[in-house]
Motif scaffolding. Structure first.
Motif, PDB file in Angstrom:
ATOM      1  N   ARG A   1       9.965 -71.790 -52.043  1.00 29.49           N
ATOM      2  CA  ARG A   1      10.586 -73.068 -51.714  1.00 29.49           C
ATOM      3  C   ARG A   1      11.138 -73.125 -50.283  1.00 29.49           C
ATOM      4  NH1 ARG A   1       9.903 -76.158 -56.075  1.00 29.49           N
ATOM      5  NH2 ARG A   1       9.868 -75.102 -58.076  1.00 29.49           N
ATOM      6  N   ASP A   2      12.449 -73.170 -50.091  1.00 30.42           N
ATOM      7  CA  ASP A   2      13.033 -73.335 -48.753  1.00 30.42           C
ATOM      8  C   ASP A   2      12.744 -72.165 -47.819  1.00 30.42           C
ATOM      9  OD1 ASP A   2      14.026 -75.820 -49.419  1.00 30.42           O
ATOM     10  OD2 ASP A   2      16.073 -75.112 -49.765  1.00 30.42           O
ATOM     11  N   ASP A   3      12.314 -71.047 -48.359  1.00 30.53           N
ATOM     12  CA  ASP A   3      11.940 -69.924 -47.507  1.00 30.53           C
ATOM     13  C   ASP A   3      10.721 -70.277 -46.662  1.00 30.53           C
ATOM     14  OD1 ASP A   3      12.427 -67.311 -46.540  1.00 30.53           O
ATOM     15  OD2 ASP A   3      10.763 -66.571 -47.767  1.00 30.53           O
ATOM     16  N   GLY A   4      10.027 -71.358 -46.997  1.00 28.60           N
ATOM     17  CA  GLY A   4       8.873 -71.807 -46.225  1.00 28.60           C
ATOM     18  C   GLY A   4       9.221 -72.646 -45.016  1.00 28.60           C
ATOM     19  N   VAL A   5      10.498 -72.807 -44.693  1.00 26.49           N
ATOM     20  CA  VAL A   5      10.886 -73.688 -43.593  1.00 26.49           C
ATOM     21  C   VAL A   5      10.341 -73.208 -42.244  1.00 26.49           C
ATOM     22  CG1 VAL A   5      13.175 -72.653 -43.128  1.00 26.49           C
ATOM     23  CG2 VAL A   5      12.752 -75.075 -42.606  1.00 26.49           C
ATOM     24  N   GLY A   6      10.306 -71.919 -42.008  1.00 25.45           N
ATOM     25  CA  GLY A   6       9.756 -71.409 -40.743  1.00 25.45           C
ATOM     26  C   GLY A   6       8.288 -71.759 -40.602  1.00 25.45           C
ATOM     27  N   TRP A   7       7.549 -71.623 -41.695  1.00 28.67           N
ATOM     28  CA  TRP A   7       6.132 -71.969 -41.673  1.00 28.67           C
ATOM     29  C   TRP A   7       5.950 -73.471 -41.482  1.00 28.67           C
ATOM     30  CZ3 TRP A   7       2.840 -68.773 -45.621  1.00 28.67           C
ATOM     31  CH2 TRP A   7       3.000 -67.406 -45.346  1.00 28.67           C
ATOM     32  N   ALA A   8       6.822 -74.273 -42.110  1.00 27.99           N
ATOM     33  CA  ALA A   8       6.735 -75.729 -41.980  1.00 27.99           C
ATOM     34  C   ALA A   8       6.950 -76.156 -40.528  1.00 27.99           C
ATOM     35  CB  ALA A   8       7.761 -76.407 -42.894  1.00 27.99           C
ATOM     36  N   VAL A   9       7.893 -75.530 -39.848  1.00 31.73           N
ATOM     37  CA  VAL A   9       8.157 -75.866 -38.444  1.00 31.73           C
ATOM     38  C   VAL A   9       6.947 -75.530 -37.579  1.00 31.73           C
ATOM     39  CG1 VAL A   9       9.560 -75.245 -36.421  1.00 31.73           C
ATOM     40  CG2 VAL A   9      10.671 -75.776 -38.603  1.00 31.73           C
ATOM     41  N   VAL A  10       6.349 -74.362 -37.772  1.00 29.90           N
ATOM     42  CA  VAL A  10       5.178 -73.969 -36.974  1.00 29.90           C
ATOM     43  C   VAL A  10       3.997 -74.894 -37.275  1.00 29.90           C
ATOM     44  CG1 VAL A  10       3.461 -72.134 -36.666  1.00 29.90           C
ATOM     45  CG2 VAL A  10       5.898 -71.595 -36.583  1.00 29.90           C
ATOM     46  N   THR A  11       3.805 -75.252 -38.528  1.00 30.14           N
ATOM     47  CA  THR A  11       2.714 -76.163 -38.891  1.00 30.14           C
ATOM     48  C   THR A  11       2.912 -77.529 -38.244  1.00 30.14           C
ATOM     49  OG1 THR A  11       2.343 -74.994 -40.967  1.00 30.14           O
ATOM     50  CG2 THR A  11       1.539 -77.270 -40.843  1.00 30.14           C
ATOM     51  N   TYR A  12       4.138 -78.031 -38.277  1.00 32.72           N
ATOM     52  CA  TYR A  12       4.475 -79.319 -37.655  1.00 32.72           C
ATOM     53  C   TYR A  12       4.227 -79.248 -36.150  1.00 32.72           C
ATOM     54  CZ  TYR A  12       7.429 -83.606 -37.294  1.00 32.72           C
ATOM     55  OH  TYR A  12       7.923 -84.868 -37.083  1.00 32.72           O
ATOM     56  N   LEU A  13       4.655 -78.158 -35.511  1.00 32.19           N
ATOM     57  CA  LEU A  13       4.409 -77.980 -34.078  1.00 32.19           C
ATOM     58  C   LEU A  13       2.913 -77.979 -33.770  1.00 32.19           C
ATOM     59  CD1 LEU A  13       7.011 -75.278 -33.026  1.00 32.19           C
ATOM     60  CD2 LEU A  13       6.690 -77.485 -31.912  1.00 32.19           C
ATOM     61  N   ALA A  14       2.125 -77.317 -34.596  1.00 25.22           N
ATOM     62  CA  ALA A  14       0.671 -77.260 -34.381  1.00 25.22           C
ATOM     63  C   ALA A  14       0.057 -78.655 -34.460  1.00 25.22           C
ATOM     64  CB  ALA A  14       0.026 -76.331 -35.401  1.00 25.22           C
ATOM     65  N   HIS A  15       0.516 -79.474 -35.417  1.00 27.63           N
ATOM     66  CA  HIS A  15      -0.001 -80.835 -35.540  1.00 27.63           C
ATOM     67  C   HIS A  15       0.379 -81.676 -34.323  1.00 27.63           C
ATOM     68  CE1 HIS A  15      -1.731 -80.358 -39.448  1.00 27.63           C
ATOM     69  NE2 HIS A  15      -0.592 -80.005 -39.992  1.00 27.63           N
ATOM     70  N   ARG A  16       1.605 -81.531 -33.865  1.00 23.71           N
ATOM     71  CA  ARG A  16       2.041 -82.287 -32.676  1.00 23.71           C
ATOM     72  C   ARG A  16       1.330 -81.801 -31.436  1.00 23.71           C
ATOM     73  NH1 ARG A  16       8.250 -84.157 -33.220  1.00 23.71           N
ATOM     74  NH2 ARG A  16       8.093 -84.254 -30.966  1.00 23.71           N
ATOM     75  N   ALA A  17       1.063 -80.489 -31.356  1.00 17.05           N
ATOM     76  CA  ALA A  17       0.387 -79.922 -30.183  1.00 17.05           C
ATOM     77  C   ALA A  17      -1.049 -80.427 -30.067  1.00 17.05           C
ATOM     78  CB  ALA A  17       0.418 -78.401 -30.238  1.00 17.05           C
ATOM     79  N   ALA A  18      -1.628 -80.837 -31.176  1.00 12.39           N
ATOM     80  CA  ALA A  18      -2.974 -81.395 -31.128  1.00 12.39           C
ATOM     81  C   ALA A  18      -2.981 -82.716 -30.356  1.00 12.39           C
ATOM     82  CB  ALA A  18      -3.510 -81.607 -32.549  1.00 12.39           C
ATOM     83  N   ARG A  19      -1.871 -83.448 -30.391  1.00 14.56           N
ATOM     84  CA  ARG A  19      -1.749 -84.715 -29.667  1.00 14.56           C
ATOM     85  C   ARG A  19      -1.121 -84.528 -28.287  1.00 14.56           C
ATOM     86  NH1 ARG A  19       0.346 -85.731 -34.548  1.00 14.56           N
ATOM     87  NH2 ARG A  19       2.426 -86.121 -33.747  1.00 14.56           N
ATOM     88  N   GLN A  20      -0.134 -83.670 -28.215  1.00 16.71           N
ATOM     89  CA  GLN A  20       0.576 -83.411 -26.964  1.00 16.71           C
ATOM     90  C   GLN A  20       0.689 -81.893 -26.821  1.00 16.71           C
ATOM     91  OE1 GLN A  20       4.352 -85.355 -26.621  1.00 16.71           O
ATOM     92  NE2 GLN A  20       4.917 -84.210 -24.797  1.00 16.71           N
ATOM     93  N   PRO A  21      -0.244 -81.293 -26.067  1.00 17.53           N
ATOM     94  CA  PRO A  21      -0.312 -79.825 -26.000  1.00 17.53           C
ATOM     95  C   PRO A  21       0.985 -79.177 -25.521  1.00 17.53           C
ATOM     96  CG  PRO A  21      -2.260 -80.819 -25.018  1.00 17.53           C
ATOM     97  CD  PRO A  21      -1.278 -81.939 -25.279  1.00 17.53           C
ATOM     98  N   LEU A  22       1.221 -78.001 -26.040  1.00 14.04           N
ATOM     99  CA  LEU A  22       2.333 -77.169 -25.587  1.00 14.04           C
ATOM    100  C   LEU A  22       1.916 -76.507 -24.276  1.00 14.04           C
ATOM    101  CD1 LEU A  22       3.177 -75.597 -29.047  1.00 14.04           C
ATOM    102  CD2 LEU A  22       4.620 -77.183 -27.764  1.00 14.04           C
TER     103      LEU A  22
END
Length: 168
Positions: A21-42
């Motif tokens: 459950r909430d232990d997945g928050v780190g993975w959720a943040v990285v996944t969200y960053l990856a999706h945003r990076a597809a539109r606005q690269p890091l």
């Protein structure tokens, strides 16, 4: 100081487990960053990594980085689920009682102390600890922790932008 993709290496490491459950928050943040990076690269040289927090994998993920940002779930008593704590390595790390571990089997503070002893720390280390509500078996973040993901992604992006600007 000249900053290029070969020199500036930034890594964002999500520590966690999607089946706790909430232990997945780190993975959720990285996944969200990856999706945003597809539109606005890091910035060039930025890597996004998901790990279970096993000490040698975590140390290997950050050891060559100029800046490492680690996102992990945290337990607090009393808990305020979704509250985010930002810690810099140069601050004193809280001492972890020897009998205490986290859901990864080894406390993050202990991993950082081990990396310091082995001289395998990144140039700069930021840790975002998100207070968890539920780390029992199952999938999906609690509503409070899920609500913290978007704003935390923005904070991580802001840290990256600030670091790149300061390194120029």
């Amino acid at each position: 100081m000249d900053v290029s993709s070969a020199v500036t290496q930034i890594v964002v490491i999500g520590v966690g487990n999607d089946f706790r459950r909430d232990d997945g928050v780190g993975w959720a943040v990285v996944t969200y960053l990856a999706h945003r990076a597809a539109r606005q690269p890091l910035p060039d040289g930025t890597r996004l990594i998901r790990t279970d927090g096993e000490p040698t994998r975590l140390i290997s993920a950050w050891e060559d980085a100029r800046l490492a940002i680690v996102v992990d779930a945290a337990h607090a008593h009393p808990a305020r689920p979704g509250r985010v704590h930002r810690l810099r390595l140069d601050a004193d790390l809280p001492q972890t009682p020897r009998s205490e571990t986290n859901s990864h089997g080894f406390a993050l503070g202990d991993t950082i102390r081990l990396a310091r002893t082995l001289d395998r720390l990144p140039g700069e280390l930021l840790v975002y600890a998100v207070e968890a509500a539920d780390t029992s078996l199952g999938t999906g973040l609690s509503p409070q922790v899920a609500a913290a993901v978007g704003p935390l992604v923005q904070r991580v992006e802001d840290d990256i932008v600030w670091y790149v600007a300061a390194a120029r």
